[in-house]
Motif scaffolding. Sequence first.
Motif, mmCIF file in Angstrom:
data_model
loop_
_atom_site.group_PDB
_atom_site.id
_atom_site.type_symbol
_atom_site.label_atom_id
_atom_site.label_comp_id
_atom_site.label_asym_id
_atom_site.label_seq_id
_atom_site.Cartn_x
_atom_site.Cartn_y
_atom_site.Cartn_z
ATOM 1 N N VAL A 130 5.432 5.371 8.530
ATOM 2 C CA VAL A 130 4.211 4.597 8.278
ATOM 3 C C VAL A 130 4.476 3.130 8.572
ATOM 4 C CG1 VAL A 130 2.696 3.739 6.463
ATOM 5 C CG2 VAL A 130 3.172 6.167 6.615
ATOM 6 N N LEU A 144 0.825 -1.206 0.000
ATOM 7 C CA LEU A 144 0.000 0.000 0.000
ATOM 8 C C LEU A 144 0.867 1.267 0.000
ATOM 9 C CD1 LEU A 144 -3.155 0.395 0.339
ATOM 10 C CD2 LEU A 144 -2.575 1.192 2.609
ATOM 11 N N THR A 145 1.876 1.285 0.869
ATOM 12 C CA THR A 145 2.731 2.481 0.904
ATOM 13 C C THR A 145 3.508 2.616 -0.402
ATOM 14 O OG1 THR A 145 4.286 1.130 2.141
ATOM 15 C CG2 THR A 145 3.080 2.782 3.367
ATOM 16 N N PHE A 173 9.700 12.413 1.797
ATOM 17 C CA PHE A 173 8.862 11.219 1.644
ATOM 18 C C PHE A 173 9.501 9.994 2.278
ATOM 19 C CE2 PHE A 173 7.864 14.033 -1.881
ATOM 20 C CZ PHE A 173 6.541 14.236 -1.626
ATOM 21 N N ASP A 203 8.262 13.299 -10.467
ATOM 22 C CA ASP A 203 7.462 14.377 -9.869
ATOM 23 C C ASP A 203 8.025 14.768 -8.516
ATOM 24 O OD1 ASP A 203 5.901 14.347 -12.021
ATOM 25 O OD2 ASP A 203 4.124 13.479 -11.067
ATOM 26 N N MET A 204 8.450 13.737 -7.770
ATOM 27 C CA MET A 204 9.006 13.992 -6.447
ATOM 28 C C MET A 204 10.250 14.880 -6.562
ATOM 29 S SD MET A 204 9.367 10.898 -3.811
ATOM 30 C CE MET A 204 8.433 9.658 -4.641
ATOM 31 N N ASN A 257 2.514 9.026 -7.690
ATOM 32 C CA ASN A 257 3.398 10.071 -8.191
ATOM 33 C C ASN A 257 4.751 9.456 -8.503
ATOM 34 O OD1 ASN A 257 1.876 12.665 -7.793
ATOM 35 N ND2 ASN A 257 1.726 11.754 -5.769
ATOM 36 N N LEU A 265 1.203 4.120 -2.838
ATOM 37 C CA LEU A 265 0.923 5.505 -2.476
ATOM 38 C C LEU A 265 2.098 6.411 -2.819
ATOM 39 C CD1 LEU A 265 -1.447 6.866 -1.123
ATOM 40 C CD2 LEU A 265 -0.281 6.661 1.040
ATOM 41 N N PHE A 266 3.325 5.928 -2.555
ATOM 42 C CA PHE A 266 4.473 6.818 -2.683
ATOM 43 C C PHE A 266 5.137 6.782 -4.051
ATOM 44 C CE2 PHE A 266 4.145 6.906 1.877
ATOM 45 C CZ PHE A 266 4.531 8.196 2.179
ATOM 46 N N VAL A 308 8.567 9.885 5.973
ATOM 47 C CA VAL A 308 7.155 9.587 6.192
ATOM 48 C C VAL A 308 6.896 8.111 5.898
ATOM 49 C CG1 VAL A 308 4.804 10.107 5.488
ATOM 50 C CG2 VAL A 308 6.458 11.944 5.668
#
Lengths: 466, 330
Positions: free
Chosen positions: B302, B27-28, B295, B40-41, B36, B31-32, B298
Amino acid sequence: MRMPELVILWTDALIFLLVGGALLFALYARRHEPVRAPWRKVVRSRVGAASLIVLFAYIGIGLLDSVHFRALDAKGVETGEVLSLFDRIAEPLRIRQEKTYSAPLALHLYAKENMETPDGRTVRGYPRLQHAGGQLTSESAAMLDQARLFLTGALLGLLLWAAMVLSLAWFHAWREGSGVLHQMECLFSGDEDDVPWTTILITLGMILVLGAASWQLAQHYHLLGTDKVGEDVLYQALKSIRTGLVIGTVTTLVMLPAALLLGMMAGYFGGWIDDLIQYLYTTLNSIPGVLLIAAAVLMLNLHMDNHAEQFGSVLERADMRLLFLCLILGITSWTGLCRLLRGEALKLRELDYVQAALSMGVGHFSILARHILPNVAYIVLITLVLDFSGLVLAEAVLSYVNIGVDPTTYSWGNMINSARLEMAREPVVWWSLLASLLFMFTLVLAANLFADVVRDAFDPRLRNER
Amino acid sequence: MLVRPMMAYILRRVLYAIPILIGVNVLTFVLFFVVNPPDDMARMNLGIKRVTPEAIQTWKAERGYDLPLLYNEQGQGLERLTGTIFFQKSVKLFSFDFGRSDSGRDIGYDISQRMWPSLAIAAPVFLIGLLTTIGIALVIILFRATYIDLTAVVIAVAMMSISGLFYIIGGQWMVGKLLRLIPISGYDTGWEAAKFLVLPVMIGVVSGLGSGIRVYRTLFLEEIHKDYVRTARAKGLSENAVLFRHVLRNAMIPILTMVVAAIPLLFMGALVTESFFGVPGLGSYTIDAISRQDFAIVRSMVFLGSVLYILGLLLTDISYTLVDPRVRLS
C-alpha cells in the motif's frame, strides 16, 4: 395457511430505497419539462431504448431476488431457510441437485462412476442424471424432446409478445381515437423521430421468446449444465444478477452524500476548506484502489471472524459483507466524482444569479441546495451510469482474487473463480465459465451503451459535436 | 535562467507530496493496527481455536507487534516514541525499510527481486498498447462519421464489456492449450523468460484495446473541432498532414497527462495476470500475501503504491512544463 415472515436485508432496503427514489424522480420529471427533455432524448434513441429494455429485464430479476422471506414447509412450519421471491419462481432449478458436473442439456453425469447393473454386476460408466429428461421413454428421443420443448417455449413467448403488442396498439388507439390496425402499422413503421417502438418491440420479443424457450427447457433439463456440487448453472447465473446490480448501484449510492457535500463545499467556499478537502481526496486517491480494497477486506474478514456472534445467520453475514464491499468500493471511487463536482461548483459560484442570491443575504447552505445542487445533478447522474459497468466488472475481479463478496453469495466472480481450475480438466468443463461471462457481458454491454446515450443527452458540451 | 524556477517548482511539488504520504501512513496505521489489535491478528494467524495467550505473546514478540501502539511508557527519552508499533512499523516505511513479512522474509529484498518480472510484462504491455490504441484511433478518426467509424466504436464497446478475466482465461486456453504455441505459465531468468512473456503481454494489450481506442478517439475528436485545425485545412493542407502534423502533436498534452502518471505504477505489476500465469512479480506477490493474509506485505505494498502514484503526479507536472511552453511554473 399463514403468510411467511418477510426478511429485509440491508441491501434489500437500499435497493428499494433506490427504486423508490427513481420512481419519485420520474414523477417529478413528468411535470418539469427541462428535467424531462434529456430523458426523452435517451428513450427516443434506438440504442438507448433497446439497452434500457435489457437493463429492465435484469433489474426485474434482481428485484424479485431482493424480496426475502422465511420459507415455510407444506405444514406451514418455518424450515429455517431464507428464500427470495425469485427462488420461489425458480424452484425447479433450485432444488434439482445432481451429484457433480454435467454438460448443458446432458442426460448423464460428466464423470465415470461405478454403477450396479440390474443383474448385480458392477460396471464403470456415466450414470444417468436424476433430474434431466425424466419424462423420456428412451434416451434417443432426447433431441426431439428438447426441440419440442424449445419450440413450445418459443411459441409461448411469441404469443405473450403478440398479446403485448396488441394491447399496446389498443391502448394507443383508445388514446388517439383511431383504429387498432392503423396503430399497429405505426408501431412497426420505424418512424425515427418519435419513440422507436419497432426497436423496443423487437428487443422485447427477443427477450420473451428466448426467456420462455429457456424456461421450458430448464424445467426438464439442465440448460447450462451443473457445477461441481451438481447445482444448476443457469440458476447460479440468474442469482448472480442481484449481486451485480447491488455492487453497481449501491456503491455509488453510499458514496453519494460524502462526494456531493465535500465536492460542492470545496468548489463553493474555496480557501482552506478547499485545501483540506483536496488534501483528503488526493491522499485517498494515492492508494492504489485494489490494495486499499484488499487491506480493508482483509481487516473486515478478521473483524468478522473474531466477532462472529454479532452477525446473525449465514445470509445476513454474507449480506453485511456485500454491503461493506460496496462501502469500500465507494470510498475508493468517490474521489473522481468529488473532483468533478468541485470544478463545476467553482464555475457556478461566479455566476450572476449565485452572486445575486449572496448579495440578497441568502445563506450559504440554501445557495448550495437551491442553486448549485440542481446544476450539478447531471454530473451525478452521468457518474452513476458510467460507473455501473466498471463496478460490475470489478466485482468479478475482486471475487476472483478472494477479496470480493462472501464465498456463499452467488456472483459471477465467484462462478469464474471456481471455474478457473475446471478449464485445466480433461475434457474441459467450460459451461460455468461461459454462462457467467455471457450473463455479465450482456449486462455490461447494455449498461455501457445506455451510459453513452445518457452522457450524450445530458452533457451540454458534447451536444453540438455529433 | 530557466533552471532555477524549474528546480524551485519541483522542490515545491516534492514538499507537497510529504503531507500526502503522512496521510497515507496514518490511514494504513489505523486500518491495520487500530481496527484490529495485533492480538486478533495473532489469533487469526495461529488459528482461532485453542490458542494460548503465551502463543499469542511469542507470535507478537517474534514480529515486533508486542510494543504499545503510540506511546511507550516504559521507554526512556526518545524511546518513548520510537519504541512503538507506529514508529517501528509505519514511520520506518519512509526510509523504505519494510521490515520482515509475517512469515519472516525480508520484504525489501523480495520487492527488489520481484520488481523486474513485473516490469518485463507491464512495460511492453504499456508501450505496445499505447502505440496500437493511438494508431487505431487515428485511423478511425480518418474515417470519422462513416460506417467504419461506427463499426469500430461498436466493437470497442463490446470489447470493453468483456471481463478482463475472460481475456486471461480464454486467451490462455486458446493460445496455450489449443494451439500449443507457447508455454501456458511459468517464468525463467534472462532471455529465456521471453517465451513466457508473449502470452501475458498479448493478453494485456488486447484487453486494454477497447477502452483505450474509445478514450483516444474522443480525445482526437475534441481536438479536431478546434480552430487551428480549420486554419490548417483552410490553407490547403491535406487531411493526413492535418491529422499527423497538427492534431497528433497538439493531442500530446492530454495524452501525456494520462500516460505519464501511469508509468511509475508499472512497477506494481498486474495483479491477476501475474498470479494466473505464475510470473514471480509484485502483482502475484500481493495476491499471495492477500490469500495468506500477510498483513506486513500488504501494508508495505500500500505504501509503495502510494509513493509511486505520487511520483507519477510529479512526473506529469514536470512533463507538462517540458512539452507545453505555455504552462507557467507557478
